[in-house]
Design an enzyme around this catalytic site. Structure first.
Site, PDB file in Angstrom:
ATOM      1  N   ALA A   8       6.570   3.934   2.975  1.00  0.00           N
ATOM      2  CA  ALA A   8       6.889   3.211   4.211  1.00  0.00           C
ATOM      3  C   ALA A   8       6.049   1.953   4.317  1.00  0.00           C
ATOM      4  O   ALA A   8       5.448   1.663   5.339  1.00  0.00           O
ATOM      5  CB  ALA A   8       6.662   4.119   5.410  1.00  0.00           C
ATOM      6  N   ALA A  10       6.313  -2.323   3.325  1.00  0.00           N
ATOM      7  CA  ALA A  10       7.125  -3.395   3.895  1.00  0.00           C
ATOM      8  C   ALA A  10       8.601  -2.987   3.987  1.00  0.00           C
ATOM      9  O   ALA A  10       9.197  -2.972   5.071  1.00  0.00           O
ATOM     10  CB  ALA A  10       6.962  -4.650   3.035  1.00  0.00           C
ATOM     11  N   MET A  11       9.193  -2.636   2.856  1.00  0.00           N
ATOM     12  CA  MET A  11      10.624  -2.341   2.834  1.00  0.00           C
ATOM     13  C   MET A  11      10.955  -1.013   3.500  1.00  0.00           C
ATOM     14  O   MET A  11      11.942  -0.899   4.236  1.00  0.00           O
ATOM     15  CB  MET A  11      11.134  -2.333   1.389  1.00  0.00           C
ATOM     16  CG  MET A  11      11.118  -3.680   0.734  1.00  0.00           C
ATOM     17  SD  MET A  11      12.194  -4.870   1.561  1.00  0.00           S
ATOM     18  CE  MET A  11      13.782  -4.295   1.036  1.00  0.00           C
ATOM     19  N   ASN A 105      12.787  -2.141  -6.801  1.00  0.00           N
ATOM     20  CA  ASN A 105      13.071  -3.182  -7.792  1.00  0.00           C
ATOM     21  C   ASN A 105      12.726  -2.659  -9.177  1.00  0.00           C
ATOM     22  O   ASN A 105      11.841  -1.812  -9.328  1.00  0.00           O
ATOM     23  CB  ASN A 105      12.188  -4.412  -7.544  1.00  0.00           C
ATOM     24  CG  ASN A 105      12.741  -5.300  -6.448  1.00  0.00           C
ATOM     25  OD1 ASN A 105      13.945  -5.343  -6.208  1.00  0.00           O
ATOM     26  ND2 ASN A 105      11.850  -6.032  -5.795  1.00  0.00           N
ATOM     27  N   LYS A 187      19.959  -8.030  -9.975  1.00  0.00           N
ATOM     28  CA  LYS A 187      18.816  -8.165  -9.061  1.00  0.00           C
ATOM     29  C   LYS A 187      17.513  -8.287  -9.848  1.00  0.00           C
ATOM     30  O   LYS A 187      16.603  -9.038  -9.463  1.00  0.00           O
ATOM     31  CB  LYS A 187      18.750  -6.968  -8.095  1.00  0.00           C
ATOM     32  CG  LYS A 187      17.479  -6.920  -7.225  1.00  0.00           C
ATOM     33  CD  LYS A 187      17.453  -7.968  -6.132  1.00  0.00           C
ATOM     34  CE  LYS A 187      16.090  -8.249  -5.521  1.00  0.00           C
ATOM     35  NZ  LYS A 187      15.523  -7.236  -4.656  1.00  0.00           N
ATOM     36  N   ASN A 191      14.049 -10.844  -9.600  1.00  0.00           N
ATOM     37  CA  ASN A 191      12.630 -10.493  -9.652  1.00  0.00           C
ATOM     38  C   ASN A 191      11.960 -10.972 -10.934  1.00  0.00           C
ATOM     39  O   ASN A 191      10.791 -11.357 -10.924  1.00  0.00           O
ATOM     40  CB  ASN A 191      12.466  -8.973  -9.521  1.00  0.00           C
ATOM     41  CG  ASN A 191      13.030  -8.456  -8.217  1.00  0.00           C
ATOM     42  OD1 ASN A 191      13.965  -7.678  -8.191  1.00  0.00           O
ATOM     43  ND2 ASN A 191      12.489  -8.930  -7.105  1.00  0.00           N
ATOM     44  N   ASN A 195       9.432 -13.387  -9.063  1.00  0.00           N
ATOM     45  CA  ASN A 195       8.188 -12.674  -8.747  1.00  0.00           C
ATOM     46  C   ASN A 195       7.009 -13.164  -9.582  1.00  0.00           C
ATOM     47  O   ASN A 195       5.964 -13.535  -9.039  1.00  0.00           O
ATOM     48  CB  ASN A 195       8.384 -11.164  -8.895  1.00  0.00           C
ATOM     49  CG  ASN A 195       9.311 -10.592  -7.828  1.00  0.00           C
ATOM     50  OD1 ASN A 195      10.118 -11.311  -7.251  1.00  0.00           O
ATOM     51  ND2 ASN A 195       9.211  -9.312  -7.568  1.00  0.00           N
ATOM     52  N   SER A 260       7.356  -9.908  -3.435  1.00  0.00           N
ATOM     53  CA  SER A 260       6.440  -8.782  -3.219  1.00  0.00           C
ATOM     54  C   SER A 260       5.296  -8.801  -4.245  1.00  0.00           C
ATOM     55  O   SER A 260       4.180  -8.387  -3.927  1.00  0.00           O
ATOM     56  CB  SER A 260       7.188  -7.450  -3.273  1.00  0.00           C
ATOM     57  OG  SER A 260       7.913  -7.324  -4.467  1.00  0.00           O
TER      58      SER A 260
HETATM   59  P1  NAD Z   1       4.628  -2.197  -0.261  1.00  0.00           P
HETATM   60  O1  NAD Z   1       3.496  -2.513  -1.158  1.00  0.00           O
HETATM   61  O2  NAD Z   1       4.696  -2.882   1.041  1.00  0.00           O
HETATM   62  O3  NAD Z   1       4.608  -0.626   0.014  1.00  0.00           O
HETATM   63  C1  NAD Z   1       4.642   0.291  -1.065  1.00  0.00           C
HETATM   64  C2  NAD Z   1       3.557   1.333  -0.839  1.00  0.00           C
HETATM   65  O4  NAD Z   1       2.265   0.751  -1.027  1.00  0.00           O
HETATM   66  C3  NAD Z   1       3.571   1.937   0.551  1.00  0.00           C
HETATM   67  O5  NAD Z   1       3.317   3.301   0.419  1.00  0.00           O
HETATM   68  C4  NAD Z   1       2.411   1.229   1.230  1.00  0.00           C
HETATM   69  O6  NAD Z   1       1.833   1.958   2.287  1.00  0.00           O
HETATM   70  C5  NAD Z   1       1.435   1.067   0.084  1.00  0.00           C
HETATM   71  N1  NAD Z   1       0.501  -0.022   0.358  1.00  0.00           N
HETATM   72  C6  NAD Z   1       0.795  -1.292   0.738  1.00  0.00           C
HETATM   73  N2  NAD Z   1      -0.336  -2.019   0.918  1.00  0.00           N
HETATM   74  C7  NAD Z   1      -1.359  -1.187   0.646  1.00  0.00           C
HETATM   75  C8  NAD Z   1      -2.761  -1.345   0.658  1.00  0.00           C
HETATM   76  N3  NAD Z   1      -3.326  -2.516   0.978  1.00  0.00           N
HETATM   77  N4  NAD Z   1      -3.521  -0.285   0.328  1.00  0.00           N
HETATM   78  C9  NAD Z   1      -2.952   0.898  -0.001  1.00  0.00           C
HETATM   79  N5  NAD Z   1      -1.627   1.113  -0.031  1.00  0.00           N
HETATM   80  C10 NAD Z   1      -0.838   0.089   0.290  1.00  0.00           C
HETATM   81  O7  NAD Z   1       5.965  -2.359  -1.115  1.00  0.00           O
HETATM   82  P2  NAD Z   1       7.374  -3.002  -0.701  1.00  0.00           P
HETATM   83  O8  NAD Z   1       7.261  -4.465  -0.674  1.00  0.00           O
HETATM   84  O9  NAD Z   1       7.903  -2.286   0.479  1.00  0.00           O
HETATM   85  O10 NAD Z   1       8.221  -2.647  -1.995  1.00  0.00           O
HETATM   86  C11 NAD Z   1       8.818  -1.370  -2.219  1.00  0.00           C
HETATM   87  C12 NAD Z   1       9.830  -1.551  -3.335  1.00  0.00           C
HETATM   88  O11 NAD Z   1      10.857  -2.432  -2.868  1.00  0.00           O
HETATM   89  C13 NAD Z   1       9.259  -2.198  -4.599  1.00  0.00           C
HETATM   90  O12 NAD Z   1       9.910  -1.707  -5.731  1.00  0.00           O
HETATM   91  C14 NAD Z   1       9.594  -3.668  -4.399  1.00  0.00           C
HETATM   92  O13 NAD Z   1       9.653  -4.396  -5.598  1.00  0.00           O
HETATM   93  C15 NAD Z   1      10.953  -3.542  -3.738  1.00  0.00           C
HETATM   94  N6  NAD Z   1      11.397  -4.707  -2.945  1.00  0.00           N
HETATM   95  C16 NAD Z   1      10.524  -5.379  -2.142  1.00  0.00           C
HETATM   96  C17 NAD Z   1      10.993  -6.449  -1.383  1.00  0.00           C
HETATM   97  C18 NAD Z   1      10.104  -7.182  -0.435  1.00  0.00           C
HETATM   98  O14 NAD Z   1      10.520  -8.227   0.082  1.00  0.00           O
HETATM   99  N7  NAD Z   1       8.910  -6.698  -0.131  1.00  0.00           N
HETATM  100  C19 NAD Z   1      12.334  -6.802  -1.446  1.00  0.00           C
HETATM  101  C20 NAD Z   1      13.199  -6.072  -2.256  1.00  0.00           C
HETATM  102  C21 NAD Z   1      12.709  -5.003  -2.989  1.00  0.00           C
HETATM  103  C1  AOT Z   2      13.760 -10.811  -2.976  1.00  0.00           C
HETATM  104  N1  AOT Z   2      12.484 -10.360  -3.177  1.00  0.00           N
HETATM  105  O1  AOT Z   2      12.922  -8.426  -4.297  1.00  0.00           O
HETATM  106  C2  AOT Z   2      14.720 -10.062  -2.341  1.00  0.00           C
HETATM  107  O2  AOT Z   2       9.966  -9.672  -3.147  1.00  0.00           O
HETATM  108  O3  AOT Z   2      10.239  -8.231  -4.750  1.00  0.00           O
HETATM  109  C3  AOT Z   2      10.671  -9.007  -3.905  1.00  0.00           C
HETATM  110  C4  AOT Z   2      12.140  -9.217  -3.809  1.00  0.00           C
HETATM  111  C5  AOT Z   2      15.982 -10.577  -2.165  1.00  0.00           C
HETATM  112  C6  AOT Z   2      16.263 -11.842  -2.590  1.00  0.00           C
HETATM  113  C7  AOT Z   2      15.289 -12.591  -3.200  1.00  0.00           C
HETATM  114  C8  AOT Z   2      14.040 -12.089  -3.398  1.00  0.00           C
END
Ligand code: NAD
Ligand code: AOT
Length: 312
Positions: A8, A10-11, A105, A187, A191, A195, A260
């Protein structure tokens, strides 16, 4: 629907919040104690398209998940390197009728999910939504997105469509994909270009797009992904994928997003998912005898930067 968000950050917070607002019974599970405690004590704070809101959502520390009522749908949203441990910890929530949707991702996560979940209950997908974790219990969410998903098990198409419908009813704009491996590679090209490059160049996607070499770098990397995908029977429409990637440069839509990987390494000094994106292409290229020099180099550069910054 009774939905558990496993991971739980960001996403996971975005999906949890939107599914809760859409009337589902959402529980969050996470492994970061400070985040879990902040949400338990003060609720989840979100800036959603400029509007500040606080939502009370049940949240559990993953190491404390106990046997209880099974959940109907689990959405996996850990970072790639946290996935195996998360599935291990949430085993008590997975019953014979629990569907599991993996939206991380990167490439090949189904190999890990299959260790814990019967094939007929596994759904994989990807998303164009974005999100930022600003600190424990606090997320920033802007822009629009979409989700594509498909069943891995046989004859589960209707279930996949039903899951997409549940997500869409909460505004997540989800659809059934008849070729999810294509969508995942498409997708992964976003990334695999945005990324690593934004992280190394210290900029957001719009900033990268303003530089002269951006197009050639994007085109070269997408061609490497296409070469490997082709070897696995996925034939990417390269010009269309390049156009799709370069739409991310637009500062009026999504261009202001810092990927991310940037958030992980540059903002939070955390290790990145590079091994599951460009690194996956590198490894597969080596295995299949295909040249992937940009992916090899990007993977090495990110690992060097992780070491220099002593990321954890
Ligand atoms: P995130 O790092 O926000 O969260 C993932 C986990 O890491 C969670 O359990 C969170 O609590 C933990 N975490 C975050 N910061 C922490 C810290 N400082 N210390 C300890 N634990 C911490 O990850 P996300 O961005 O939600 O990404 C999840 C998946 O979705 C990944 O595979 C990512 O590539 C993908 N994704 C992300 C985005 C985006 O915009 N963030 C977009 C599309 C897909
Ligand atoms: C993203 N970003 O997937 C999502 O931050 O890991 C990430 C990610 C949708 C469109 C463009 C970039």
């Amino acid at each position: 629907m009774k939905i558990t968000i496993a991971g739980a950050g960001a996403m996971g917070s975005r999906f949890g919040l939107m599914l809760h607002q859409g009337g589902n019974e959402v529980t969050l599970v996470d492994g970061w104690p400070a985040h879990v405690n902040a949400i338990k004590e003060h609720g989840l704070h979100a800036n959603l398209n400029g509007e500040e809101l606080t939502v009370q959502l049940p949240i559990e520390l993953q190491s404390e998940v106990k046997e209880g009522e099974k959940t109907e749908l689990i959405i996996l949203f850990t970072k790639a390197m946290q996935l195996d441990q998360m599935l291990q910890d949430i085993k008590p929530l997975i019953g014979a009728h629990t569907n599991v949707l993996c939206l991380l991702n990167g490439i090949g996560h189904e190999d890990i999910v299959e260790k814990y979940v019967p094939m007929e209950n596994i759904f994989i997908g990807n998303t164009m939504w974005t999100a930022g974790l600003e600190g424990a219990g606090k997320v920033k969410l802007f822009g629009n997105g979409s989700v594509e998903l498909q069943n891995l098990g046989k004859n589960q198409e209707q279930v996949a469509s039903d899951i997409a419908k549940v997500l869409s009813e909460s505004g997540l704009n989800a659809s059934y994909s008849s070729n999810i491996h294509y969508s995942i590679y498409r997708k992964a090209c976003v990334n695999g270009t945005m990324n690593g490059l934004c992280t190394l160049l210290d900029t957001n996607m719009a900033g990268l797009g303003e530089t002269h070499p951006a197009h050639e770098m994007v085109a070269t990397i997408v061609n490497e992904f296409a070469l490997v995908a082709n070897h696995e029977g996925v034939s990417l429409d390269v010009p269309e994928v390049i156009e799709h990637v370069e739409e991310c440069f637009d500062p009026t839509t999504i261009g202001k997003h810092y990927p991310s990987m940037y958030q992980d390494l540059m903002t939070n000094n955390r290790l990145t998912e590079i091994d599951y994106i460009n690194g996956a292409i590198s490894r597969k290229g080596k295995k299949y005898g295909l040249a992937t020099p940009y992916c090899n180099f990007l993977t090495q550069l990110i690992h060097s930067k992780e070491e220099i910054l002593k990321a954890k």
